[in-house]
Motif scaffolding. Sequence first.
Motif, PDB file in Angstrom:
ATOM      1  N   VAL A 143      -3.600  -2.693  -4.100  1.00 43.88           N
ATOM      2  CA  VAL A 143      -4.034  -2.073  -2.837  1.00 43.88           C
ATOM      3  C   VAL A 143      -5.446  -2.523  -2.505  1.00 43.88           C
TER       4      VAL A 143
ATOM      5  N   SER B 280      -4.170  -5.488  -0.230  1.00 46.40           N
ATOM      6  CA  SER B 280      -3.976  -4.806   1.052  1.00 46.40           C
ATOM      7  C   SER B 280      -5.293  -4.605   1.787  1.00 46.40           C
TER       8      SER B 280
ATOM      9  N   ALA C 214       0.834  -1.203   0.000  1.00 46.02           N
ATOM     10  CA  ALA C 214       0.000   0.000   0.000  1.00 46.02           C
ATOM     11  C   ALA C 214       0.868   1.252   0.000  1.00 46.02           C
TER      12      ALA C 214
ATOM     13  N   SER D 245       2.427   1.779  -3.482  1.00 47.33           N
ATOM     14  CA  SER D 245       1.460   2.308  -4.442  1.00 47.33           C
ATOM     15  C   SER D 245       1.107   3.750  -4.113  1.00 47.33           C
TER      16      SER D 245
ATOM     17  N   SER E 141      -3.059   0.770  -8.231  1.00 53.07           N
ATOM     18  CA  SER E 141      -4.025   0.742  -7.132  1.00 53.07           C
ATOM     19  C   SER E 141      -4.700  -0.617  -7.015  1.00 53.07           C
TER      20      SER E 141
ATOM     21  N   SER F 231      -5.042   4.849  -1.673  1.00 55.11           N
ATOM     22  CA  SER F 231      -3.909   4.060  -1.171  1.00 55.11           C
ATOM     23  C   SER F 231      -3.415   4.620   0.155  1.00 55.11           C
TER      24      SER F 231
END
Lengths: 62, 830
Positions: B227, B231, B186, B189, B224, B282
């Motif tokens: 993410v 994430s 994360a 990004s 993204s 993010s």
Amino acid sequence: MNIIAILIGLSLMLGLLFLGLFIWNHNKGQFSDDFTPSLRILFDDQPEKNTKNHLILKNKVL
Amino acid sequence: MALTNTSPSEKILVPCAHCGQECHLTGTQTQGRSFCCAGCSQVYQLIHQCELGEFYKLHEGIAAKSRLPSQMEFDYLRDPEIRRRFINFENNSHYKVSLFIPNIHCAACVYLLERLQRFHPEIMEARVDYLRKELQLKVAKPGADLPELARLLVRIGYPPEWQTETIHSKQHSGIRQKIIRKMAIAGFSFGNIMLLSLPDYLSEHGVDEPLLNASTKALSVFLSLPVVMYSASDYFTTALVAFKKRIIKLDIPIALGIAVLFLRSIYEIGTGVGSGYLDSLSALVFFLLLGQLFQEKSFHHLHFNRDHQSFFPLAVLKINANNSPQTEENKGYENYETEVGIHHLKAGDQIRVRHHEVIPTDSLLMDSSGLIDYSFVTGESEAVPCFKGDVIYAGGKIAGASLRLEVIKPAADAYLMRLWNQHDHENEKNEPNAFKGTADRIAQYFTPAVVMIALVGFVAWLPYNTETAFQVLSAVLIIACPCALALSAPLSLGNGMRLLSRSHFFVRNTAAIDRLARIQCLVFDKTGTLSQQELGPMNEENIQWSQHQKSLVQAVCRNSTHPLSKMMAKSLPYNPDHKIQLYDEQEGKGINAVVDGHRIQIGRCIAENLAESTQISFMNVQPTSSSGSQVVVWIDGQELGFVDFRPIWRDGMENSIHQLGNHYELHLLSGDNPRDGERIGHWFPPEASLHFMQSPGDKKQYIERLSRCRTGGVAMIGDGLNDASALKAADIGIAISEKSGQFSPACDAILAGHSLNKLPRILAFVRELPRVLYINLTFSVAYNAVGLSFALSGTLTPLLSAIFMPLSSLTILLSSVFLTRYLAHHHKLL
């Protein structure tokens, strides 16, 4: 302006390389113990590794 | 004096070259060094033989004492079922094992253990984790097996503790590792998308070249994806689970916010209307994960998961009857003893349990009499006598000579095991409607409100302009995403947990703090909790005796292993000249002796019939000693009176209990008799309920009854195994521990004994912790209102939103940390 595209690509590659290295080392446990290394630095000699080939050369103590 | 024939030089004391204990200069000597014992001398030679002499420079003269293990010791570790608990990894050429070694305490220990391969050629690698006190070994196969490694470690003074599984800590760090991996992605990004969006921040239209513009946008979307997919995946899965179960959790609005943020960004980028909010997305995920990381803080050196099983030994000496097959080693012995894992014990097996060992399962005593210390099970500090044929319950500790027992039940069916295991089952059943944290409770009202506002806005706009209606819907969902709650809750609780650890109050996890904040009812145990575990000094108020009589009694007492005798022997004057002519000790009853012609009797009150067989049973607690820790002394048939040992109450407890009484409903559950009740009775407010002579089962039932009728929950404060089931039954179990290495039963929090008087302040701090959450929530609502007005008026530029969202997360982060710190200061916990 095309040079920007190349630079973006290069910086992204570099970033990904470091990200990969970080995750790799993290999985290996590089950051799991943050105290013991501070003790290891006190020792003069480095522990050697026993490999299978060396087993015959070493005499057994116990 | 006794030592008249020794030469003067033997009286010179020098520290032992290995362990540092004082020893005679001319005692065991090797290579011109003095040693206290042969064991130390052997280890010293062994260490030098392996060229590890630097160990002695590092350890500053105090090494752990070593012990020479017997050839067969630890052979039970070959048992595949036991072995599996320690082996982490195994293939054809080597295996990895991780062991918990409590003796690791200094740099020298690390030095020696990490060079273990010099002691044994088949050890390939050794690595120590100092804080966890774990040793990881990589061993070649076929080579040294576990028993051999165990014997080596015992020999050099680092016996592993087999009961504690090291796997728990590994599971824990697994969650942490996952969060860190997600955070890394994360964060990566977040930084790169921000870099790519730089042109958008500076000008309204981005880069002039359409191709470059499109490709940077595509790259942002591409960056993204991990993410959202990786994430933030946990938020989606928990939200989905909660949604299916029809529970409103904090994760639902968060998942909704993230999803809408992502979809709207894709839409904006795809249609070219705007540049999206991928950078904010993010950043948001990064900060949310940071909060989670804070929450995952753990205390390496504490074991909250130790249950009753870690208290019991892994193996026990089994006496094999002579009809079993004989091997080379046991030829000639009628009965030989082998160590077997306790899960192999069957009814009818005979076992030998030695001094200080724990009885693994319910069994019958085969020897004529013995002393058993049930302090872990019942809380009774005095050892209990038992006689041939008595049933002895698992969990007792042998005091005195070793005993021969016949197993009547397999270990898993023992009375206490059943009690504890039964509770485990009940716990699992209750899990689904488990506790809701403060943040989740707020979300319960918050989420429907946000969804309602968004829907009303959407419906209101729909007749006029479909596009605006969708914009309003997404804007409300994005801005009202309760990231303040999601961030503030773990941060304030996690930081509170860290701050509490400075007062030696260690909480298992943040959910436990949250539950503790709403506790209404405190239940105390007496022995070991309000009082210290050791008994106090000898009280001579009720006895009249001369110095001579005291030394006579001391001469008798020093021959006994009974704990009270030992304590009397310590506090009475010593005279080596007394000769004992007759000595007869009836275990648990008293001693009958003749010293220098005087008849000395010490023991229980005379009213108690010496012949009466004492049935020990803690199911319907019969306090084994109605007279408690009193010892009556007769000399030449004349009663002199009695000495007694009172518990030492912990400092400042009276005051603390008064303070706690203002906020909480107080209860006292004690396994002891009510004798001391009068003394501490007035500590408690009159409405408090005090109960004595409670068995572990009673305590558990009491807690269960109490927690059913108290909405806030019940906290139990106790120690030892006798409270283990009560600690588990309570909403919050707080175990009292004298020192961190000590056994503590499964619990939610561990409090150091000397910090018990800080409990009122600790609880006041915990009660006020949710305020941090409310302050942050108000703050972020105000923040978001401003943001919302910008968004609706169409003046929210990409630059503004790129600054705005991370900044709000950052302020919440900082305010959570500083407000908890301030609170801790306010309650004088720092």
